[in-house]
Write a protein that holds these residues in place. Structure first.
Motif, PDB file in Angstrom:
ATOM      1  N   GLN A  21       0.838  -1.275   0.034  1.00 57.72           N
ATOM      2  CA  GLN A  21       0.112   0.056   0.138  1.00 57.72           C
ATOM      3  C   GLN A  21       0.792   1.271  -0.128  1.00 57.72           C
ATOM      4  OE1 GLN A  21      -3.357  -0.079  -0.341  1.00 57.72           O
ATOM      5  NE2 GLN A  21      -3.580  -2.143  -0.081  1.00 57.72           N
ATOM      6  N   PRO A  22       0.407   2.315  -0.962  1.00 57.38           N
ATOM      7  CA  PRO A  22       1.326   3.384  -0.828  1.00 57.38           C
ATOM      8  C   PRO A  22       1.214   4.183   0.392  1.00 57.38           C
ATOM      9  CG  PRO A  22       0.099   3.302  -2.966  1.00 57.38           C
ATOM     10  CD  PRO A  22      -0.341   2.253  -2.057  1.00 57.38           C
ATOM     11  N   THR A  23       2.135   4.755   0.891  1.00 55.33           N
ATOM     12  CA  THR A  23       2.123   5.593   2.193  1.00 55.33           C
ATOM     13  C   THR A  23       1.272   6.803   1.992  1.00 55.33           C
ATOM     14  OG1 THR A  23       4.327   4.793   2.912  1.00 55.33           O
ATOM     15  CG2 THR A  23       3.494   6.831   3.992  1.00 55.33           C
ATOM     16  N   THR A  24       0.268   7.164   2.747  1.00 54.08           N
ATOM     17  CA  THR A  24      -0.507   8.328   2.936  1.00 54.08           C
ATOM     18  C   THR A  24      -0.313   9.051   4.048  1.00 54.08           C
ATOM     19  OG1 THR A  24      -2.239   7.007   3.955  1.00 54.08           O
ATOM     20  CG2 THR A  24      -2.353   6.861   1.455  1.00 54.08           C
ATOM     21  N   GLY A  25      -0.989  10.220   4.090  1.00 49.07           N
ATOM     22  CA  GLY A  25      -0.921  11.142   5.378  1.00 49.07           C
ATOM     23  C   GLY A  25       0.082  12.443   4.799  1.00 49.07           C
ATOM     24  N   GLU A  26       0.155  13.166   6.007  1.00 47.77           N
ATOM     25  CA  GLU A  26       1.053  14.350   6.013  1.00 47.77           C
ATOM     26  C   GLU A  26       1.821  14.588   6.942  1.00 47.77           C
ATOM     27  OE1 GLU A  26      -1.892  17.385   6.351  1.00 47.77           O
ATOM     28  OE2 GLU A  26      -2.004  17.722   3.967  1.00 47.77           O
ATOM     29  N   SER A  27       2.997  15.339   6.785  1.00 46.57           N
ATOM     30  CA  SER A  27       3.901  15.794   7.936  1.00 46.57           C
ATOM     31  C   SER A  27       3.540  16.675   8.735  1.00 46.57           C
ATOM     32  CB  SER A  27       5.156  16.258   7.137  1.00 46.57           C
ATOM     33  OG  SER A  27       5.070  17.428   6.527  1.00 46.57           O
TER      34      SER A  27
ATOM     35  N   LEU B 134       3.604   5.303 -12.098  1.00 43.75           N
ATOM     36  CA  LEU B 134       2.959   5.316 -10.719  1.00 43.75           C
ATOM     37  C   LEU B 134       3.912   5.851  -9.705  1.00 43.75           C
ATOM     38  CD1 LEU B 134       1.835   1.561 -10.318  1.00 43.75           C
ATOM     39  CD2 LEU B 134       0.568   3.321 -10.792  1.00 43.75           C
ATOM     40  N   GLN B 135       5.224   5.877 -10.128  1.00 46.36           N
ATOM     41  CA  GLN B 135       6.264   6.649  -8.959  1.00 46.36           C
ATOM     42  C   GLN B 135       6.045   5.877  -7.895  1.00 46.36           C
ATOM     43  OE1 GLN B 135       8.512   9.668  -9.515  1.00 46.36           O
ATOM     44  NE2 GLN B 135       8.333   8.336 -11.494  1.00 46.36           N
ATOM     45  N   ASN B 136       6.380   4.560  -8.156  1.00 44.90           N
ATOM     46  CA  ASN B 136       6.130   3.649  -6.800  1.00 44.90           C
ATOM     47  C   ASN B 136       6.810   2.180  -7.257  1.00 44.90           C
ATOM     48  OD1 ASN B 136       5.863   2.727  -4.091  1.00 44.90           O
ATOM     49  ND2 ASN B 136       3.952   4.018  -3.921  1.00 44.90           N
ATOM     50  N   TRP B 137       7.151   1.641  -6.079  1.00 50.20           N
ATOM     51  CA  TRP B 137       7.576   0.250  -6.415  1.00 50.20           C
ATOM     52  C   TRP B 137       6.685  -0.721  -6.906  1.00 50.20           C
ATOM     53  CZ3 TRP B 137      12.686  -0.703  -7.258  1.00 50.20           C
ATOM     54  CH2 TRP B 137      13.705   0.301  -6.718  1.00 50.20           C
ATOM     55  N   LEU B 138       6.870  -1.780  -7.698  1.00 54.13           N
ATOM     56  CA  LEU B 138       5.681  -2.533  -8.195  1.00 54.13           C
ATOM     57  C   LEU B 138       6.280  -3.988  -8.590  1.00 54.13           C
ATOM     58  CD1 LEU B 138       2.750  -3.012  -9.155  1.00 54.13           C
ATOM     59  CD2 LEU B 138       3.760  -2.416 -11.484  1.00 54.13           C
ATOM     60  N   VAL B 139       5.595  -4.922  -7.836  1.00 59.84           N
ATOM     61  CA  VAL B 139       6.044  -6.402  -8.336  1.00 59.84           C
ATOM     62  C   VAL B 139       5.125  -6.801  -9.790  1.00 59.84           C
ATOM     63  CG1 VAL B 139       6.226  -8.910  -7.849  1.00 59.84           C
ATOM     64  CG2 VAL B 139       6.384  -6.998  -5.842  1.00 59.84           C
ATOM     65  N   SER B 140       6.064  -6.847 -10.777  1.00 60.79           N
ATOM     66  CA  SER B 140       5.347  -7.093 -11.891  1.00 60.79           C
ATOM     67  C   SER B 140       4.575  -8.492 -12.013  1.00 60.79           C
ATOM     68  CB  SER B 140       6.442  -6.883 -13.116  1.00 60.79           C
ATOM     69  OG  SER B 140       7.222  -8.131 -13.058  1.00 60.79           O
ATOM     70  N   GLU B 141       3.966  -8.692 -13.234  1.00 64.99           N
ATOM     71  CA  GLU B 141       3.051  -9.875 -13.172  1.00 64.99           C
ATOM     72  C   GLU B 141       4.146 -11.058 -13.931  1.00 64.99           C
ATOM     73  OE1 GLU B 141       0.180 -10.786 -12.560  1.00 64.99           O
ATOM     74  OE2 GLU B 141      -0.168  -8.945 -11.716  1.00 64.99           O
TER      75      GLU B 141
ATOM     76  N   LEU C 291       3.076  12.976   2.403  1.00 58.99           N
ATOM     77  CA  LEU C 291       4.089  12.120   2.451  1.00 58.99           C
ATOM     78  C   LEU C 291       4.167  11.311   1.052  1.00 58.99           C
ATOM     79  CD1 LEU C 291       3.523  10.377   5.849  1.00 58.99           C
ATOM     80  CD2 LEU C 291       4.999  12.327   5.383  1.00 58.99           C
ATOM     81  N   GLU C 292       5.697  11.179   0.719  1.00 55.22           N
ATOM     82  CA  GLU C 292       5.887  10.291  -0.546  1.00 55.22           C
ATOM     83  C   GLU C 292       5.260   8.946  -0.652  1.00 55.22           C
ATOM     84  OE1 GLU C 292       7.126  11.519  -3.085  1.00 55.22           O
ATOM     85  OE2 GLU C 292       7.903  13.340  -2.429  1.00 55.22           O
ATOM     86  N   PRO C 293       4.363   8.704  -1.534  1.00 53.85           N
ATOM     87  CA  PRO C 293       3.876   7.107  -1.465  1.00 53.85           C
ATOM     88  C   PRO C 293       4.775   6.141  -1.540  1.00 53.85           C
ATOM     89  CG  PRO C 293       2.812   8.511  -3.287  1.00 53.85           C
ATOM     90  CD  PRO C 293       4.028   9.355  -2.688  1.00 53.85           C
ATOM     91  N   ALA C 294       5.970   6.223  -1.812  1.00 58.61           N
ATOM     92  CA  ALA C 294       7.348   5.426  -1.750  1.00 58.61           C
ATOM     93  C   ALA C 294       7.755   5.214  -0.571  1.00 58.61           C
ATOM     94  CB  ALA C 294       8.074   5.103  -3.205  1.00 58.61           C
ATOM     95  N   GLY C 295       7.512   6.513   0.153  1.00 60.90           N
ATOM     96  CA  GLY C 295       8.260   6.842   1.484  1.00 60.90           C
ATOM     97  C   GLY C 295       7.715   6.191   2.580  1.00 60.90           C
ATOM     98  N   PRO C 296       8.701   6.171   3.824  1.00 60.45           N
ATOM     99  CA  PRO C 296       8.172   5.804   5.098  1.00 60.45           C
ATOM    100  C   PRO C 296       7.118   6.579   5.698  1.00 60.45           C
ATOM    101  CG  PRO C 296      10.147   7.150   5.604  1.00 60.45           C
ATOM    102  CD  PRO C 296       9.816   7.082   3.969  1.00 60.45           C
TER     103      PRO C 296
ATOM    104  N   SER D  73      10.743  -6.223  -6.705  1.00 66.36           N
ATOM    105  CA  SER D  73      10.061  -5.054  -7.246  1.00 66.36           C
ATOM    106  C   SER D  73      10.886  -4.338  -8.315  1.00 66.36           C
ATOM    107  CB  SER D  73       9.693  -4.067  -6.296  1.00 66.36           C
ATOM    108  OG  SER D  73       8.650  -4.828  -5.222  1.00 66.36           O
ATOM    109  N   ASN D  74      10.148  -3.833  -9.234  1.00 68.92           N
ATOM    110  CA  ASN D  74      10.646  -2.796  -9.963  1.00 68.92           C
ATOM    111  C   ASN D  74      10.082  -1.472  -9.864  1.00 68.92           C
ATOM    112  OD1 ASN D  74      10.607  -5.374 -12.293  1.00 68.92           O
ATOM    113  ND2 ASN D  74      12.557  -4.294 -12.484  1.00 68.92           N
ATOM    114  N   TRP D  75      10.776  -0.400 -10.487  1.00 66.44           N
ATOM    115  CA  TRP D  75      10.336   1.000 -10.080  1.00 66.44           C
ATOM    116  C   TRP D  75       9.477   1.324 -11.418  1.00 66.44           C
ATOM    117  CZ3 TRP D  75       9.496   4.370  -6.505  1.00 66.44           C
ATOM    118  CH2 TRP D  75       9.296   5.460  -6.778  1.00 66.44           C
ATOM    119  N   ASP D  76       8.392   1.488 -11.038  1.00 67.39           N
ATOM    120  CA  ASP D  76       7.368   2.011 -11.978  1.00 67.39           C
ATOM    121  C   ASP D  76       7.288   3.725 -12.149  1.00 67.39           C
ATOM    122  OD1 ASP D  76       4.569   2.796 -13.294  1.00 67.39           O
ATOM    123  OD2 ASP D  76       4.379   0.744 -13.103  1.00 67.39           O
TER     124      ASP D  76
END
Length: 869
Positions: free
Chosen positions: A678-684, A841-848, A753-758, A835-838
């Motif tokens: 799941q992409p990271t959500t929320g705000e600093s 999406l600007q995020n990591w993805l495990v391809s098919e 927050l960045e979707p690919a970030g903590p 994973s690969n970098w998409d």
């Protein structure tokens, strides 16, 4: 400098940095990313450090904060870099010191093996122990920040000058080396500095002045042009491991990335490092890598090193200029507080306290007494206490030297057992006539090669040469031994090696280093991949005369061995890297079987230089503008490049022989129950500030009645009490901060927050779900030989996509196995590993794509495989 002149300099440098130059518009560009993410006191592992930092920084005045972030100038004090002190609160000047293999310029310190050499051990424990020992020695000398370890260069091209300072062109192996080294350094109570961030892959054109001195007509440094996918999957990978290990500082590089200087590149600093990775430490510039004032501050740089714009100029982009920028609102107060908080959080995270021991050595003289301020010869006093910090680290260096020696070929010639007659040939077997430290920063290739050259070096306390150790062994064995240390003494060499019963040991090398030193036309980077000192011809000559020729290579990376490696008279080949002070004893341990070799080559040995598909850019290619180095090969470097084009190497990545044999069996794959990504959500939170500074310019005038002004020393003070309004009337200072800086640069409101970030409470390094265990891999390894040995099983993965390498390293271990014993190899695969970098999406993805795991002793010998389901 008058106040208005200071303001004009700041405005001019920041404006040009923010808008770019005309010539760049048709070249690769780096997208802006603002504002600079502020520290996150909730980040896992940083909570206590930030609580202490807040208590300290909240007491600081503006000038004290500027002092903490700005270096005092080149040769301003004892270390290669120091920031100003805060005596009111008991904080002495923080000391930054090279190098990634020992305390540069120190006496009574150890000379460790290079990073590349310890990587060849494929041993996490030895990587950690080396880091811990180096950290202890720096700590004992009064150093606060160790300028290492190195992941930039990663090793894009084998001729790159500083690849030996890092670990390997494989990002996974380098990531492990970074992580273990950082943990060791910081467990010793000093801050590690991951460098050089990022895309710093060659020495040519890294600095304008250095290049112009060599006749290259360029006006800006080289630009490494790297696409988004390659950046994430290759060059950023080991810095992720550094951040997850809790590294306290990162050094931005000399070079540009996509035509934006590394130390003011908002995409790489704000977007990737501080945003996507959630880095909570501080970013310092490489020495003279800062090219702007406010622009570098807003792009994410936190500390200016060594503080002056040009060595010994007395001018600074920060210092006084940063004080002015805060007072007139160009740089917002929260950014200043963020810089100070990041520095002090890193300080407290490693266990340092305000009562730091004094710095007890001096970088500019080995004498006991000398000027405290070497730049101007001022304040003569005791500057060296000659403290011995070596402890028993020589034993560790010897162990690493043996454990890192790769046995590339062996036709039964090794191990040696009381040989009758040893004919030792080659300059590399003996001493440098000037002594081990006879060439400044090791800037020559004379005698045995135990480290490269440049700022990544240290001082040898002693150097055991191969002939030293071989002579002692010969005495014990009653072996006849003769040596010739002249590669061109053809007649003498011929008469020696063709004698009956001769076992010829031929020692050869290949050197490189940092770009400010030129050795035989090698301007940091190597000119080619041949052995130095006519080493290839020496080997061919000796092996044509002696049917038992053993070759030992000390080198900074691969060399081309195609013309002689398969000669039946070349009975064994060893690569011994850059082993440090115990070089001779380490190689003799392996030659005589006291150490059964298990090391693996951390790079590929190709048959032809063109097989690598990459090379150093040796000539400018953009008129007098910034040379452009396009990374068109993407992620395909080293073994990935050869594998993708089905080119057979001489010795593949991960290859290494032993004096015993091993078999692999029973691969098992166990799938975990990891949830979905799941992409990271929320705000600093909103950017915090502490205030506590006066708006009156008169409070910032140099206090001449309190202490004398030292010429060239960088201060936070101004030299005039003229009003800010008067200064702002300067035509170059007519813009507001909003007009002057890129959109959003001074926004202090909560940020997504960045979707690919903590998340806010997660461990830094990226989205925490990337590090979930997806599979556990096990396999049995049996010692089928007659002697105890160590084996390095390696786990590779085929990600399966059309743009993926055939295999990538994703695990390894080094295991001691007795004869006849079977030991289980175990490794985990995380979501990140698969994973690969998409780029969309600007995020990591495990391809098919179908994915396969392989286990074996090298990248080209993988007897076990299984599909992941």
């Amino acid at each position: 400098m008058r106040f208005s002149a200071v303001a004009a300099l700041l405005a001019a440098t920041c404006s040009s940095a923010a808008t770019g130059s005309v010539q760049k518009r048709d070249l690769a560009t780096s997208e802006p990313h603002y504002p600079s993410p502020w520290m996150n006191p909730q980040a896992s592992g940083w909570e206590d450090a930030y609580e202490k930092a807040r208590a300290f920084v909240s007491q600081l005045t503006l000038m004290e904060k500027v002092n903490l972030t700005t270096g005092v100038g080149w040769e301003g004090e004892q270390c290669v870099g120091q920031v100003g002190s805060i005596p009111r609160l008991g904080l002495r000047s923080l000391c930054m010191q090279d190098s990634p293999l020992g305390v540069r310029f120190g006496d009574y310190v150890s000379a460790f093996s290079s990073g590349q050499t310890v990587a060849a051990t494929f041993d996490r424990s030895l990587m950690y122990q080396r880091g811990k020992a180096m950290g202890e020695e720096h700590k004992g000398k009064g150093v606060n920040v160790v300028l290492g370890p190195v992941a930039g260069p990663l090793g894009r091209t084998p001729t790159g000058g500083r690849g030996w300072e890092g670990f390997s062109p494989d990002p996974y192996l380098t990531g492990v080396g970074m992580s273990e080294t950082i943990k060791g350094i910081q467990d010793a109570g000093v801050i590690a500095c991951a460098k050089h961030y990022i895309g710093n892959e060659q020495e040519h054109f890294r600095q304008v002045g250095e290049s112009q001195d060599r006749g290259y007509n360029i006006s800006e440094t080289l630009s490494s042009n790297i696409d988004d996918k390659t950046m994430h999957e290759l060059y950023l990978w080991p810095f992720v491991d550094a951040v997850r290990a809790g590294v306290g500082s990162v050094m931005c590089a000399y070079t540009q990335v996509n035509n934006s200087y590394s130390c003011q590149n908002s995409k790489t600093l704000n977007g990737l490092l501080k945003g996507e990775l959630g880095f909570q430490g501080f970013v310092m510039s490489d020495w003279q890598a800062q090219h702007s004032g406010a622009a570098s501050a807003m792009a994410g740089m936190d500390m200016s090193m060594p503080g002056d714009t040009v060595f010994n100029s007395g001018l600074s982009y920060w210092g006084t200029n940063l004080t002015v920028a805060i007072l007139n609102g160009t740089v917002p107060e929260y950014r200043m507080d963020d810089m100070a908080m990041r520095i002090m959080a890193a300080f407290f995270k490693v266990g340092m306290t305000l009562d730091q021991p004094p710095i007890n050595f001096d970088s500019w003289t080995s004498d006991t007494y000398g000027p405290l301020h070497a730049a101007v010869g001022q304040d003569y006093q005791q500057v060296n206490w000659h403290v011995d910090v070596q402890d028993d680290h020589g034993d560790l260096i010897r162990e690493i030297g043996g454990a890192s020696t790769v046995l590339l070929k062996n036709n039964g010639a090794l191990p040696l057992s009381k040989p009758k007659f040893l004919a030792v040939v080659g300059e590399d077997a003996g001493p440098n006539p000037l002594g081990p430290n006879g060439c400044a920063d090791r800037g020559c290739d004379a005698g045995t090669l135990a480290m490269g050259w440049g700022s990544g070096t240290t001082t040898f306390p002693y150097l055991v040469t191969p002939i030293d150790a071989l002579n002692l062994q010969a005495i014990e064995d009653h072996t006849r031994i003769e040596a010739i240390f002249n590669n061109t003494a053809s007649d003498t060499i011929e008469s020696l090696v063709k004698q009956q019963d001769a076992t010829a040991l031929v020692f050869v090398n290949a050197d490189s280093g940092e770009g400010y030193i030129d050795v035989d036309g090698n301007e940091g980077d190597r000119k080619n991949l041949t052995l130095w000192g006519n080493g290839d011809e020496l080997i061919k000559s000796v092996s044509s005369l002696c049917n038992n020729t053993i070759v030992i290579i000390h080198s900074v990376g691969p060399t081309i061995v195609t013309d002689w490696y398969d000669s039946e008279n070349v009975t064994a080949i060893l690569w011994a890297g850059l082993p440090g002070q115990e070089s001779g004893r380490s190689i003799v341990d392996v030659l005589y079987g006291r150490v059964n070799p298990a090391a693996r080559t951390p790079f590929t040995w190709a048959a032809d230089p063109s097989d690598y598909g990459t090379d150093v850019l040796y000539k400018p290619n953009n008129g007098n503008g910034a040379p452009q180095q396009d990374y068109t090969e993407g992620v395909f470097i080293d073994y990935r490049a050869l594998d993708s084009r089905n080119i057979t190497p001489i010795f593949e990545f991960g290859f290494g022989l032993s004096y015993t044999t091993f078999e692999y069996a029973n691969l098992n794959v166990e799938k975990s129950n990891a949830g979905e990504y799941q992409p990271t959500t929320g705000e600093s939170d909103e950017a915090p500030t502490f205030g506590n500074f006066s708006d009156s310019l008169a409070d910032y005038v140099f206090p001449a009645d309190s202490f004398p002004h030292i010429w060239q020393y960088i201060y936070p003070y101004v030299n005039t009490s003229s009003s800010l309004e008067e200064a702002s009337a300067d035509p170059d200072y007519g813009q507001t901060a909003e007009e002057f800086l890129p959109p959003g640069a001074v926004d202090s409101s909560p940020r997504p927050l960045e979707p690919a970030g903590p998340s806010l409470t997660a461990q830094p390094g990226g989205n925490e779900l990337l590090f979930d265990t997806m599979y556990t891999i096990t396999a049995d390894v049996t010692n089928t030989g007659k002697i105890v040995g160590e084996e390095v099983p390696q786990l590779y993965v085929s990600l399966g996509g059309p743009d993926d390498p055939p295999v990538v390293l994703r695990g390894f271990d080094r295991m001691r196995i007795d004869p006849g014993q079977t030991t289980q190899f175990r490794a985990i695969l995380t979501r990140r590993d698969l994973s690969n970098w998409d780029v969309t999406l600007q995020n990591w993805l495990v391809s098919e794509a179908s994915k396969t795991v392989y286990v074996g002793p090298s990248s080209r010998k993988l007897p076990l495989s299984a599909q992941l389901r």
